[in-house]
Design a protein around this motif. Structure first.
Motif, PDB file in Angstrom:
ATOM      1  N   PHE A 161      12.894 -52.596  31.412  1.00 50.07           N
ATOM      2  CA  PHE A 161      12.808 -53.024  33.072  1.00 50.07           C
ATOM      3  C   PHE A 161      14.225 -52.373  33.120  1.00 50.07           C
ATOM      4  O   PHE A 161      14.834 -52.756  32.674  1.00 50.07           O
ATOM      5  N   VAL A 162      13.915 -51.606  35.180  1.00 46.90           N
ATOM      6  CA  VAL A 162      15.231 -51.205  35.125  1.00 46.90           C
ATOM      7  C   VAL A 162      15.582 -51.924  36.450  1.00 46.90           C
ATOM      8  O   VAL A 162      15.031 -51.966  37.666  1.00 46.90           O
ATOM      9  N   VAL A 163      16.874 -52.729  36.534  1.00 46.36           N
ATOM     10  CA  VAL A 163      17.368 -52.838  37.934  1.00 46.36           C
ATOM     11  C   VAL A 163      17.671 -52.131  38.989  1.00 46.36           C
ATOM     12  O   VAL A 163      18.395 -51.543  38.806  1.00 46.36           O
ATOM     13  N   ASN A 176      20.594 -51.799  34.100  1.00 44.36           N
ATOM     14  CA  ASN A 176      21.296 -51.508  35.033  1.00 44.36           C
ATOM     15  C   ASN A 176      21.527 -52.852  35.398  1.00 44.36           C
ATOM     16  O   ASN A 176      21.735 -52.836  36.779  1.00 44.36           O
ATOM     17  N   LEU A 177      22.194 -54.030  35.297  1.00 44.25           N
ATOM     18  CA  LEU A 177      22.114 -55.371  35.365  1.00 44.25           C
ATOM     19  C   LEU A 177      23.504 -55.631  35.747  1.00 44.25           C
ATOM     20  O   LEU A 177      23.756 -56.287  36.473  1.00 44.25           O
ATOM     21  N   GLN A 178      24.333 -53.814  36.158  1.00 47.77           N
ATOM     22  CA  GLN A 178      25.506 -54.297  37.158  1.00 47.77           C
ATOM     23  C   GLN A 178      24.644 -54.094  38.760  1.00 47.77           C
ATOM     24  O   GLN A 178      25.295 -54.573  39.442  1.00 47.77           O
ATOM     25  N   ASN A 179      23.970 -53.996  38.316  1.00 47.91           N
ATOM     26  CA  ASN A 179      22.958 -53.800  40.312  1.00 47.91           C
ATOM     27  C   ASN A 179      22.377 -55.221  40.650  1.00 47.91           C
ATOM     28  O   ASN A 179      21.972 -55.278  41.864  1.00 47.91           O
ATOM     29  N   VAL A 180      22.403 -56.231  40.099  1.00 47.96           N
ATOM     30  CA  VAL A 180      21.922 -57.551  40.254  1.00 47.96           C
ATOM     31  C   VAL A 180      23.214 -57.711  41.272  1.00 47.96           C
ATOM     32  O   VAL A 180      24.281 -57.891  41.493  1.00 47.96           O
ATOM     33  N   LEU A 181      22.813 -58.467  42.359  1.00 47.19           N
ATOM     34  CA  LEU A 181      23.327 -58.629  43.371  1.00 47.19           C
ATOM     35  C   LEU A 181      23.967 -59.704  43.190  1.00 47.19           C
ATOM     36  O   LEU A 181      24.938 -60.493  43.923  1.00 47.19           O
ATOM     37  N   GLU A 184      17.094 -57.355  24.528  1.00 47.61           N
ATOM     38  CA  GLU A 184      18.683 -56.213  25.129  1.00 47.61           C
ATOM     39  C   GLU A 184      18.213 -55.874  26.620  1.00 47.61           C
ATOM     40  O   GLU A 184      17.717 -56.046  27.132  1.00 47.61           O
ATOM     41  N   LEU A 185      19.893 -56.291  26.289  1.00 49.05           N
ATOM     42  CA  LEU A 185      20.548 -56.580  28.188  1.00 49.05           C
ATOM     43  C   LEU A 185      21.422 -55.656  28.149  1.00 49.05           C
ATOM     44  O   LEU A 185      22.274 -55.103  26.993  1.00 49.05           O
ATOM     45  N   GLU A 186      21.152 -54.261  29.084  1.00 45.75           N
ATOM     46  CA  GLU A 186      22.840 -53.429  29.429  1.00 45.75           C
ATOM     47  C   GLU A 186      22.899 -53.089  30.404  1.00 45.75           C
ATOM     48  O   GLU A 186      22.267 -53.190  31.618  1.00 45.75           O
ATOM     49  N   TRP A 187      24.274 -53.182  30.394  1.00 38.76           N
ATOM     50  CA  TRP A 187      25.074 -53.152  32.269  1.00 38.76           C
ATOM     51  C   TRP A 187      25.265 -51.342  32.228  1.00 38.76           C
ATOM     52  O   TRP A 187      25.286 -50.749  30.918  1.00 38.76           O
ATOM     53  N   GLY A 188      25.079 -51.041  33.415  1.00 36.07           N
ATOM     54  CA  GLY A 188      25.892 -49.414  33.074  1.00 36.07           C
ATOM     55  C   GLY A 188      27.300 -49.434  32.469  1.00 36.07           C
ATOM     56  O   GLY A 188      28.029 -50.324  32.697  1.00 36.07           O
ATOM     57  N   ASP A 189      27.934 -48.445  32.030  1.00 31.41           N
ATOM     58  CA  ASP A 189      28.891 -47.728  32.056  1.00 31.41           C
ATOM     59  C   ASP A 189      29.621 -47.142  32.314  1.00 31.41           C
ATOM     60  O   ASP A 189      30.927 -46.613  31.828  1.00 31.41           O
ATOM     61  N   LYS A 190      29.102 -46.424  33.616  1.00 30.13           N
ATOM     62  CA  LYS A 190      29.877 -45.278  34.540  1.00 30.13           C
ATOM     63  C   LYS A 190      30.240 -46.434  35.586  1.00 30.13           C
ATOM     64  O   LYS A 190      31.905 -46.696  36.249  1.00 30.13           O
ATOM     65  N   THR A 236      33.564 -61.343  35.926  1.00 32.10           N
ATOM     66  CA  THR A 236      32.701 -62.848  36.693  1.00 32.10           C
ATOM     67  C   THR A 236      31.945 -62.554  36.583  1.00 32.10           C
ATOM     68  O   THR A 236      31.146 -62.994  36.579  1.00 32.10           O
ATOM     69  N   LYS A 237      31.169 -61.957  37.465  1.00 36.42           N
ATOM     70  CA  LYS A 237      30.079 -61.271  37.846  1.00 36.42           C
ATOM     71  C   LYS A 237      29.127 -60.923  36.886  1.00 36.42           C
ATOM     72  O   LYS A 237      27.837 -61.693  36.187  1.00 36.42           O
ATOM     73  N   GLU A 238      29.910 -60.157  35.911  1.00 37.05           N
ATOM     74  CA  GLU A 238      28.792 -59.785  34.559  1.00 37.05           C
ATOM     75  C   GLU A 238      28.422 -61.496  33.388  1.00 37.05           C
ATOM     76  O   GLU A 238      27.344 -61.340  32.982  1.00 37.05           O
TER      77      GLU A 238
END
Length: 124
Positions: free
Chosen positions: A17-19, A44-49, A69-75, A81-83
């Motif tokens: 699932f891609v956020v 792309n959990l960095q996209n969670v608003l 598996e939970l993944e935040w973008g590396d770029k 705090t948000k993460e």
């Protein structure tokens, strides 16, 4: 018109699932998918608003999930705090066996993560 994943209420085994960023798939779409089982990768959990959007995914109640598996973008620049807040709201079900975190930029972990009484995680 494309079907949103949240409309597939009987879906059992998605693999990924891609956020989406401002448009696209919101993590809240996982709310209605109560029959998920097996392995689920959320990218792309960095996209969670907002962390409350992650809470709406209600992963804790998806009892047949065994791997997550939970993944935040590396770029992108990390907002620790948000993460941490997002991870806190993505508490997995107690039956989860394997949890993978990638590119997590938080400086602490939520209570559920360190509380061994609240999980059966055998592989991290």
């Amino acid at each position: 018109m494309p079907v949103k994943i949240g409309g597939l209420k009987r879906l059992r085994t998605p693999t990924t699932f891609v956020v989406g960023k401002s448009t696209g798939s919101s993590i809240g779409e996982l709310t209605e998918l109560t029959n998920l089982q097996g392995k689920l990768c959320i990218l792309n959990l960095q996209n969670v608003l907002d962390a409350m959007d992650a809470f709406q995914a209600n992963l804790k109640e998806k009892k047949d999930l065994k791997e997550l598996e939970l993944e935040w973008g590396d770029k992108d620049a990390h907002d620790s705090t948000k993460e941490r807040d997002v991870l806190d709201m993505l508490q997995p079900p107690i039956n989860l066996v394997k949890l993978t975190l990638k590119f997590y930029g938080g400086i602490t972990f939520p209570k559920w993560f360190v509380d061994s009484a609240s999980s059966n995680i055998q592989w991290l």
